[in-house]
Design a protein around this motif. Structure first.
Motif, PDB file in Angstrom:
ATOM      1  N   GLN A 280       0.821  -1.204   0.000  1.00 12.57           N
ATOM      2  CA  GLN A 280       0.000   0.000   0.000  1.00 12.57           C
ATOM      3  C   GLN A 280       0.859   1.259   0.000  1.00 12.57           C
ATOM      4  N   TYR A 281       1.972   1.232   0.726  1.00  7.68           N
ATOM      5  CA  TYR A 281       2.829   2.409   0.806  1.00  7.68           C
ATOM      6  C   TYR A 281       3.314   2.825  -0.579  1.00  7.68           C
ATOM      7  N   PHE A 282       3.843   1.880  -1.336  1.00  9.11           N
ATOM      8  CA  PHE A 282       4.375   2.208  -2.661  1.00  9.11           C
ATOM      9  C   PHE A 282       3.250   2.528  -3.648  1.00  9.11           C
ATOM     10  N   ALA A 283       2.133   1.808  -3.534  1.00  3.94           N
ATOM     11  CA  ALA A 283       1.027   2.026  -4.468  1.00  3.94           C
ATOM     12  C   ALA A 283       0.365   3.385  -4.281  1.00  3.94           C
ATOM     13  N   SER A 284       0.556   3.994  -3.116  1.00  2.00           N
ATOM     14  CA  SER A 284      -0.102   5.279  -2.840  1.00  2.00           C
ATOM     15  C   SER A 284       0.877   6.449  -2.846  1.00  2.00           C
ATOM     16  N   THR A 285       2.131   6.213  -3.244  1.00  3.72           N
ATOM     17  CA  THR A 285       3.144   7.271  -3.201  1.00  3.72           C
ATOM     18  C   THR A 285       3.664   7.572  -4.600  1.00  3.72           C
ATOM     19  N   PRO A 286       3.177   8.642  -5.238  1.00  2.00           N
ATOM     20  CA  PRO A 286       3.679   8.996  -6.576  1.00  2.00           C
ATOM     21  C   PRO A 286       5.117   9.507  -6.509  1.00  2.00           C
ATOM     22  N   LEU A 287       5.885   9.194  -7.539  1.00  2.00           N
ATOM     23  CA  LEU A 287       7.288   9.590  -7.568  1.00  2.00           C
ATOM     24  C   LEU A 287       7.578  10.510  -8.750  1.00  2.00           C
ATOM     25  N   LYS A 288       8.551  11.369  -8.546  1.00  2.00           N
ATOM     26  CA  LYS A 288       9.061  12.211  -9.626  1.00  2.00           C
ATOM     27  C   LYS A 288      10.571  12.067  -9.673  1.00  2.00           C
ATOM     28  N   LEU A 289      11.129  12.175 -10.880  1.00  2.00           N
ATOM     29  CA  LEU A 289      12.573  12.105 -11.028  1.00  2.00           C
ATOM     30  C   LEU A 289      13.207  13.389 -10.512  1.00  2.00           C
ATOM     31  N   SER A 290      14.214  13.234  -9.676  1.00  2.00           N
ATOM     32  CA  SER A 290      14.926  14.414  -9.200  1.00  2.00           C
ATOM     33  C   SER A 290      15.637  15.063 -10.379  1.00  2.00           C
ATOM     34  N   GLY A 291      15.670  16.357 -10.411  1.00  2.00           N
ATOM     35  CA  GLY A 291      16.311  17.074 -11.513  1.00  2.00           C
ATOM     36  C   GLY A 291      15.309  17.441 -12.581  1.00  2.00           C
ATOM     37  N   SER A 292      14.836  16.444 -13.333  1.00  2.00           N
ATOM     38  CA  SER A 292      13.924  16.718 -14.454  1.00  2.00           C
ATOM     39  C   SER A 292      12.492  16.927 -13.994  1.00  2.00           C
ATOM     40  N   GLY A 293      12.133  16.335 -12.859  1.00  2.00           N
ATOM     41  CA  GLY A 293      10.764  16.451 -12.368  1.00  2.00           C
ATOM     42  C   GLY A 293       9.771  15.588 -13.120  1.00  2.00           C
ATOM     43  N   GLU A 294      10.262  14.680 -13.976  1.00  2.00           N
ATOM     44  CA  GLU A 294       9.363  13.798 -14.717  1.00  2.00           C
ATOM     45  C   GLU A 294       8.576  12.909 -13.761  1.00  2.00           C
ATOM     46  N   ASP A 295       7.321  12.691 -14.115  1.00  2.00           N
ATOM     47  CA  ASP A 295       6.429  11.899 -13.280  1.00  2.00           C
ATOM     48  C   ASP A 295       6.663  10.411 -13.542  1.00  2.00           C
ATOM     49  N   LEU A 296       7.107   9.698 -12.507  1.00  2.00           N
ATOM     50  CA  LEU A 296       7.319   8.249 -12.634  1.00  2.00           C
ATOM     51  C   LEU A 296       6.055   7.464 -12.306  1.00  2.00           C
ATOM     52  N   GLY A 297       5.116   8.113 -11.684  1.00  2.00           N
ATOM     53  CA  GLY A 297       3.917   7.403 -11.270  1.00  2.00           C
ATOM     54  C   GLY A 297       4.140   6.693  -9.945  1.00  2.00           C
TER      55      GLY A 297
END
Length: 345
Positions: A280-297
């Motif tokens: 649940q922790y990972f499934a509910s935590t959206p990520l972004k790439l540091s630097g570019s700010g691209e959305d990893l989901g």
């Protein structure tokens, strides 16, 4: 998920030829260390396959840095290094024993000299001269003894310091040999040690454990879309969060995007709660790439878990957990599948 092994070659010539093929395919320089990793990969060394197969088969990209790290961890002769350190340690411990024996011998010698010095006092009526002579011998023997003690103490302190240094160096070498260079978690060797400890605890203290296998879902997409470096960042992130979520449990990276967690209990409800919390922790935590700010989901993962049984060895325990991990994957991913009873899966 366990990486598929390359077909093992029986001829050194075939191994060498395929290893050179990998050197060319992935444009890695044919340095001795790089070539040795490729050779061991083709040869079928489990640790190298576990860490390299995903990059070879799924990502189709292998960096020189990765190969150098694998060489340092799995190809450098750690056993010889440990053997040399162990020999040095044994030598220093032997020196300690010799110093202690010398000190004991010096004490015995002092006692004999005192007995001899005072012997005349026991046989005849003591005179002022005999008492003075006895006192002079006792003083001389005591001074000699004190000098010996000071020398032995200096040698003892130096030897003790050397033993402590060698023990620390040996521990550091063993730690490096069991550490995954990308995440600083335990590696496959660390996992094997922890499994062995779990088996021993079950036998000696009747303390059983739960083995959780954690595998990232659709990790190939991350590598293909954002690049191998971003994939490494995700792996490091997952490793750090698993450490925070399970601070009391041994965690190992088995290779690629697969991790193992050993829970020091076999309570199904508690193990299920922990596994569900991780998912649940990972499934509910959206990520972004540091630097570019691209959305990893969001990072989705699947978990399979097996209880340790009295008749288990490390292999049978792992196979059941791995089978449940496959069931979690096949049931739609982003799910948890744990062994409820001590019976069959």
């Amino acid at each position: 998920m366990p990486a598929s092994k390359p077909t093992k070659k029986t001829s050194p010539f075939e191994i060498a030829r395929e290893a050179l093929g990998h050197v060319g395919k992935f444009q890695t320089p044919p340095t001795p260390s790089v070539y040795e990793v490729w050779y061991r990969y083709v040869e079928g060394v489990d640790d190298i396959i576990a860490n390299l197969a995903h990059a070879v088969e799924d990502v189709n990209a292998v960096s020189v840095d990765m190969l150098e790290q694998l060489h340092e961890q799995y190809c450098r002769n750690i056993d010889d290094s440990n053997a040399e350190l162990s020999d040095n340690l044994a030598h220093e411990i032997s020196s300690l024993q010799s110093i202690i024996e010398s000190q004991m011998h010096a004490g015995v010698q002092l006692g004999n000299e005192l007995d001899e010095a005072c012997g005349t006092l026991k046989e005849t009526t003591p005179t002022a001269e005999s008492v003075a002579e006895c006192a002079q011998k006792m003083l001389s023997s005591n001074n000699t003894m004190q000098d010996q003690i000071r020398q032995l103490q200096t040698q003892l302190q130096a030897s003790q310091a050397k033993v402590e240094s060698l023990q620390a160096e040996l521990s550091e070498t063993q730690l490096v040999a069991m550490t995954d260079p990308l995440t600083n978690l335990g590696n496959r060797r660390h996992f094997d040690v922890q499994v062995h400890q779990a088996l021993m605890l079950a036998k000696s203290e009747d303390l059983f454990s739960f083995l959780l296998l954690v595998d990232l879902d659709h990790f190939k997409y991350i590598n293909d879309t954002f690049g191998h470096e971003s994939g490494d960042k995700v792996i490091r992130y997952v490793a750090s969060q698993l450490t925070q979520l399970c601070p009391e449990s041994p965690i190992s990276r088995l290779g690629g995007d697969e991790f193992a967690i050993i829970l020091r209990n076999d309570d199904f409800s508690e193990a299920t709660d922990i596994a569900a919390e991780i998912r649940q922790y990972f499934a509910s935590t959206p990520l972004k790439l540091s630097g570019s700010g691209e959305d990893l989901g969001k990072i989705e993962l699947s978990i399979g878990g097996a209880r340790l049984r009295q008749d288990d060895d490390g292999r049978s325990w792992f196979i059941r957990a791995d089978k449940l991990l496959y069931q979690a994957k096949n049931s739609g991913r982003n799910s948890v599948m744990l062994e409820h009873s001590r019976g069959g899966v």
